[in-house]
Design an enzyme around this catalytic site. Structure first.
Site, PDB file in Angstrom:
ATOM      1  N   LYS A   1       0.993  -1.129  -0.196  1.00  0.00           N
ATOM      2  CA  LYS A   1      -0.079   0.159  -0.215  1.00  0.00           C
ATOM      3  C   LYS A   1       1.006   1.424  -0.109  1.00  0.00           C
ATOM      4  O   LYS A   1       2.021   1.368   0.758  1.00  0.00           O
ATOM      5  CB  LYS A   1      -1.111   0.156   1.290  1.00  0.00           C
ATOM      6  CG  LYS A   1      -1.982   1.066   1.289  1.00  0.00           C
ATOM      7  CD  LYS A   1      -2.971   1.015   2.569  1.00  0.00           C
ATOM      8  CE  LYS A   1      -3.975   2.170   2.360  1.00  0.00           C
ATOM      9  NZ  LYS A   1      -4.636   1.972   3.664  1.00  0.00           N
TER      10      LYS A   1
ATOM     11  N   SER B   1      -9.527   2.299   2.689  1.00  0.00           N
ATOM     12  CA  SER B   1      -8.639   3.037   1.619  1.00  0.00           C
ATOM     13  C   SER B   1      -7.779   1.992   0.941  1.00  0.00           C
ATOM     14  O   SER B   1      -7.235   2.246   0.088  1.00  0.00           O
ATOM     15  CB  SER B   1      -7.967   4.166   2.520  1.00  0.00           C
ATOM     16  OG  SER B   1      -7.234   3.368   3.670  1.00  0.00           O
TER      17      SER B   1
ATOM     18  N   SER C   1     -10.491   0.666   6.902  1.00  0.00           N
ATOM     19  CA  SER C   1      -9.671   0.609   5.442  1.00  0.00           C
ATOM     20  C   SER C   1      -9.050  -0.836   5.422  1.00  0.00           C
ATOM     21  O   SER C   1      -8.679  -0.760   4.094  1.00  0.00           O
ATOM     22  CB  SER C   1      -8.381   1.654   5.640  1.00  0.00           C
ATOM     23  OG  SER C   1      -8.935   2.971   5.603  1.00  0.00           O
TER      24      SER C   1
END
Lengths: 61, 464
Positions: free
Chosen positions: B80, B155, B179
């Site tokens: 990420k 996210s 997330s």
């Protein structure tokens, strides 16, 4: 609805910018928060709780 | 050999170890898929084909020398883009940092690289890990591989969409108010929000310090266990890091759930979309048939979560971003800027009250865990939405609707495993989450493994 002048002045005092396009979003978020805060009234002894904060014990002892 | 695209680590590792599959072949296969599909799916902000191939060649050479590092050796993994990567740009999905190149790796990245993973690239994410739809006006909006008109969630939506589309075997996520779990549910994959402090967040861009966690995402529970084994552990560089022994997370995976007491907080049964409710009820019946004892349980303190979550996330984020908000306000999307500025307008009284509410919720969960072994609820109460043209308002709406379901776990610091439970009437996945006591990851993985064996998405995983 949250008073726009409260938002404008609050941001101004903290030297944050104010964009007119942000106003409905900020109002909406603050209103959500305000409504959600009403749940705390069901817990009259909430103030007896010590707030959780990040404390680095290696630093503080 | 079967198609490599959707195999799990558990299936790939024996092939790599026995030299029947080269990490180079596997990595090249995944890179080819990224090249083919990612122009539409936008799961990567910065693909790293050269670095990935070099790491794969190194892995192959090591294995040929008999230096096999373990099941993650040679496994294509997405990182990420809020995890710092030394010498590789880390945008945090934000216009603020288009060219930020860290001089160090996040501890979790170091640990994964030490375990031998191949780093495919930096994966797309909702701006500053502060939104839940996966829209990103700066680096491209990630699309849900199950239906491109729908959001992947956020996210960590780049990672979960990549897993669902076979563009990575493993992916890292972060979870501050959902997330990891929310996009895992929307993309039909598995995501583990870890106990606060179990996985170091050193070298991960903060969203809200007192809630931020890092964790694994994968296409199987056993893969989560293998990845967590690498990521977990004490880190002196992270002041919140827990100095606790790291158990063998694969040890109890196959123990089943017979006799396990699972509580369903009535709080999690309110306001469910009919499709979500139907799938969740069916899942409960299935868990019962596996031998678990399920019962509804009342935890009224969970009603404090929405207020607490908003006050703490927006308050801490506004503090971290204060200077940038003052000097570069135009580098934020209006929804994210508004979220953070709302935090600046929230008084410190409310922030402290929210932290008091957290303690109240922790105590309530501890009491509940004297009655049951784990708790269960839908990951999110609504179906995976299609993208709206009003994407700013849509993000705030998704955050508002998901916060009551995801944030209790962050606020109390407990671990939570999101698993798929089936497809809604639009053909989009949804999920449920098991959550347990602090450091109960082994038990959650055991339960999740039993659930996975019921094949909730049998033959349905997206072949992009």
């Amino acid at each position: 609805m949250i008073d726009p002048s409260f938002i404008k002045q609050g941001l101004y005092f903290q030297q944050f910018p104010f964009y007119e396009c942000d106003l409905p979003f900020i109002q909406n978020i603050l209103l959500t928060m305000k409504q959600a805060e009403m749940a705390t009234s069901a817990f009259p002894h909430l103030n007896a709780e010590i707030p959780i904060t990040v404390v680095d014990k290696r630093l503080m002892v | 050999m079967s198609d490599l695209s959707f195999l799990t680590v558990t299936e790939l590792a024996p092939l790599i170890k026995s030299r029947k599959l080269s990490p180079v072949e596997l990595t090249q296969h995944t890179l080819d898929r990224i090249e083919q599909y990612d122009p539409v799916l936008r799961t990567y902000i910065t693909p790293l084909p050269d670095i990935a191939l070099k790491q794969a060649k190194d892995a192959e050479a090591s294995i040929m020398r008999g230096q096999y590092k373990g099941p993650l050796h040679g496994i294509p993994t997405g990182i990420k883009d809020n995890y710092f990567t030394k010498g590789i740009r880390t945008t945090v999905g934000s216009k603020l940092f288009p060219n930020y190149i860290p001089d160090k790796n996040a501890t979790a990245v170091d640990k994964l690289l030490k375990s031998g993973v191949v780093m495919l690239g930096k994966q797309n994410m909702h701006e500053l890990a502060a939104g839940s739809t996966g829209t990103n006006p700066y680096y491209g909006t990630t699309r849900n591989p199950w239906d491109l008109k729908h959001m992947p969630g956020g996210s960590s939506g780049g990672g979960t969409a990549a897993l669902a589309a076979g563009l990575a075997t493993l992916a890292t996520g972060t979870d501050t108010f959902g997330s990891i779990r929310l996009p895992a549910a929307m993309c039909g994959v598995y995501g583990l929000k870890t106990t606060y402090g179990l996985v170091s967040t050193h070298g991960i861009a903060p969203t809200a310090w007192s809630l931020d966690t890092a964790g694994p995402m994968a296409r199987s529970v056993s893969d989560l266990a293998l990845m967590l084994q690498s990521m977990a552990g004490y880190d002196p560089k992270d002041p919140a890091s827990l100095k606790v022994p790291v158990p063998n997370y694969t040890h109890n995976l196959t123990k089943g759930i017979r006799g396990l007491k699972i509580g369903i907080p009535t709080y999690y049964l309110q306001g469910l979309d009919p499709d979500v409710e139907n799938l969740f009820r069916k899942a409960v019946t299935t868990l019962h048939s596996l031998g678990a004892e399920l019962k509804e349980i009342n935890i009224p303190e969970l009603s404090l979560a929405t207020f607490s979550g908003y006050a703490i996330v927006s308050g801490e984020a506004s503090a971290f971003h204060e200077k940038w908000l003052q000097t570069h306000p135009e580098d934020y999307s209006p929804d994210i800027r508004s979220f953070f500025l709302a935090g600046a307008l929230t008084g410190s009284t409310q922030y402290v009250k929210a932290q008091q509410a957290r303690r109240k919720m922790v105590k309530a969960l501890r009491k509940a865990f004297k009655e049951v072994d784990i708790l269960l609820g839908p990951t999110i109460p609504f179906k995976t939405p299609a993208f709206s043209e009003h994407w700013l308002q849509q993000n705030l709406d998704v955050v508002q609707k998901s916060m009551p379901f995801t944030s209790p776990i962050n606020l109390t610091g407990v671990p939570s495993l999101s698993v798929p439970i089936g497809l809604d009437r639009n053909g989009l996945p949804t999920g449920m989450q098991f959550f347990g006591k602090h450091l109960s990851e082994s038990l959650l993985l055991q339960v999740g493994h039993a659930w996975e064996a019921t094949q909730p998405l049998k033959n349905k995983l997206q072949k992009a």
